[in-house]
Design an enzyme around this catalytic site. Structure first.
Site, short mmCIF file in Angstrom:
data_model
loop_
_atom_site.label_atom_id
_atom_site.label_comp_id
_atom_site.label_asym_id
_atom_site.label_seq_id
_atom_site.Cartn_x
_atom_site.Cartn_y
_atom_site.Cartn_z
N GLY A 181 36.51 39.52 41.55
CA GLY A 181 37.37 38.94 40.51
C GLY A 181 37.26 37.43 40.52
O GLY A 181 37.26 36.78 39.47
N GLN B 127 45.30 41.84 38.59
CA GLN B 127 46.40 42.68 39.07
C GLN B 127 46.82 43.75 38.05
O GLN B 127 47.66 44.59 38.36
CB GLN B 127 47.62 41.81 39.42
CG GLN B 127 47.41 40.93 40.64
CD GLN B 127 47.27 41.72 41.94
OE1 GLN B 127 47.63 42.90 42.03
NE2 GLN B 127 46.73 41.08 42.96
N CYS C 6 45.29 35.42 49.83
CA CYS C 6 44.40 34.32 50.18
C CYS C 6 45.16 33.17 50.84
O CYS C 6 44.57 32.35 51.50
CB CYS C 6 43.69 33.81 48.94
SG CYS C 6 42.87 35.10 48.03
N1 PLP Z 1 43.16 37.03 40.65
C1 PLP Z 1 44.27 37.58 41.15
C2 PLP Z 1 45.52 37.55 40.34
C3 PLP Z 1 44.25 38.18 42.42
O1 PLP Z 1 45.36 38.72 42.92
C4 PLP Z 1 43.04 38.17 43.16
C5 PLP Z 1 42.99 38.74 44.51
O2 PLP Z 1 43.96 38.80 45.23
C6 PLP Z 1 41.90 37.61 42.57
C7 PLP Z 1 42.00 37.04 41.33
C8 PLP Z 1 40.60 37.58 43.30
O3 PLP Z 1 39.93 38.82 43.23
P1 PLP Z 1 38.80 39.13 44.32
O4 PLP Z 1 39.51 39.50 45.58
O5 PLP Z 1 38.01 40.26 43.76
O6 PLP Z 1 37.98 37.90 44.44
#
Ligand code: PLP
Length: 403
Positions: free
Chosen positions: A72, A182, A327
């Site tokens: 994502g 999400q 994160c």
């Molecule tokens: N956007 C949102 C709202 C998220 O919650 C997350 C991951 O927690 C991401 C983007 C990132 O996705 P990915 O873990 O596939 O990089």
């Protein structure tokens, strides 16, 4: 077997059993490179195309609108940085985002500002965590290249009025990016109805594998690749495809679409058990809008109970909840999202995120809720104000909880 109640689906979700089944052949037998012209490669190519169709179907898009990415995060980097480097005139370098975006948006914009001369405007949110479309509109300037608004927040589950924002931006030559990570697989989405140019999703949030995502595009105009190399994804994302991840994403999208209504009803039922915690825990409240919210998310503040201590105490019992964005949880900083909603740092440090999944049972939810009540009591005994900072007369702990 040791107890395991997993309540952090916004961080990641377990791989769906049907997905695990579907991807096994791609670990064992179907190993061809989908770019290869011979039969072994073409077998993989067909699976890649099928996954693209399945992902598109989940989001009401055609397969040729779907660009497969490695996450994502990567999908959003492509949407924002890709638009920035393809901008029609150098002066079109203004980006608008909200104060509650995931770091994949906020850090990409910050990097473009720091290194490449972008101008960035951050639009705030209400105490309920909602973005006001009027404020987004007011932030737009003639030089605005792109507006980024997430569909649902990862910490609070709050849903943003993206369709309304899409309507306001329509016909103004401004790109609109929506981070739907999400949302995909949890509530119905038809990207065409949102008026966005790009919509990012991530497979591991809806039963697929980590390391696969997609960007759904209105069309391919106005976007440069950010990863350069081969001609995969029609030149928008170089690199040999992660076939097990892509096949798993396709299958997970198909399963999520099939089960969407049932899963949503199940999540609402178990979520209600955690919503009710505010009545069981003194000096607690829920963060974020009560209705405009994902069916699976509860963000709960229990004042004077340090969230990290609660998370660890629960973990020792086999119950897993989050402290905010996955994160950011190793950083000892109050959540940006919660402070943007007006919480004090102390209240933000005392907020946990409970995100249920379709496989969470009512019995599990009830047991976990009981343990949360006990843990908050115990943690409050040992949490000193120094652990979470001092509160002042503006802190909600001075107010009687609303009855
Ligand atoms: N956007 C949102 C709202 C998220 O919650 C997350 C991951 O927690 C991401 C983007 C990132 O996705 P990915 O873990 O596939 O990089």
């Amino acid at each position: 077997m040791a107890l395991r109640i997993y309540l952090d689906h916004n961080a990641t979700s377990p791989v769906h059993p049907e997905v695990a089944e579907a991807l096994l052949p791609f670990l064992r037998d179907v190993y061809g490179n989908p770019s290869a012209p011979y039969a072994v490669g073409q077998e993989a190519r067909r699976a890649l195309n099928a996954a693209r169709v399945q992902v598109g179907a989940l989001l009401g898009a055609n397969a040729d609108q779907v660009v497969i990415t490695g996450s994502g995060t990567e999908a959003t980097n492509l949407a924002i940085a890709g638009a920035f480097f393809a901008r029609p005139e150098p002066a079109r370098r203004h980006l608008v985002l909200t104060a509650v975006e995931h770091p994949c948006v906020s850090e990409t914009c910050a990097w473009l500002r720091r290194v490449h001369g972008a101008e960035v405007t951050v639009v705030g949110v209400s105490a309920a965590g909602c973005v006001d479309p009027d404020e987004v509109e007011a932030a737009v300037r003639p030089e605005t290249l792109l507006v980024a608004v997430m569909h649902a927040n990862n910490e609070t589950g709050v849903l943003q009025p993206v369709a309304e924002i899409g309507r306001r931006l329509a016909g103004r030559g401004i790109r609109f990016h929506v981070d739907g990570v999400q949302v995909a697989g949890r509530i119905p989405v038809a990207v065409a109805d949102l008026g966005c140019d790009s919509y990012a999703i991530s497979a591991h949030k809806f039963g697929g594998l980590k390391g696969a995502g997609a960007l759904v595009l209105r069309d391919r105009q106005g976007l440069d690749a950010v990863i350069h190399g081969g001609h995969q994804e029609r030149g928008l994302r170089a690199g040999t495809e992660n076939m097990p991840g892509v096949v798993a994403m396709g299958k997970a999208a198909w399963v999520a679409a099939r089960d969407l209504e049932r899963n949503r009803a199940q999540c609402l039922q178990t979520r209600a058990v955690f919503d009710a915690l505010t009545e069981r825990i003194p000096r607690s409240w829920r963060n974020g809008h009560a209705e405009q919210r994902l069916p699976n998310t509860v963000n709960l503040c229990c004042l004077h109970a340090d969230a990290m201590s609660i998370v660890l105490a629960l973990s020792s019992l086999g119950i897993y909840v989050g402290t905010g964005s996955a994160c950011a949880s190793h950083r000892q900083e109050p959540s940006r999202v919660l402070t943007a909603m007006g919480l004090t740092p102390e209240a933000a440090f005392c907020s946990i995120r409970i995100s249920v999944g379709p496989e969470t049972t009512l019995d599990e939810a009830r047991l976990a809720a009981d343990r949360i009540v006990e843990c908050v009591e115990r943690v409050r005994l040992v949490t000193s104000p120094e652990d979470i900072g001092f509160c002042d007369e503006n802190c909600p702990c001075f107010l009687e909880p609303a009855k």
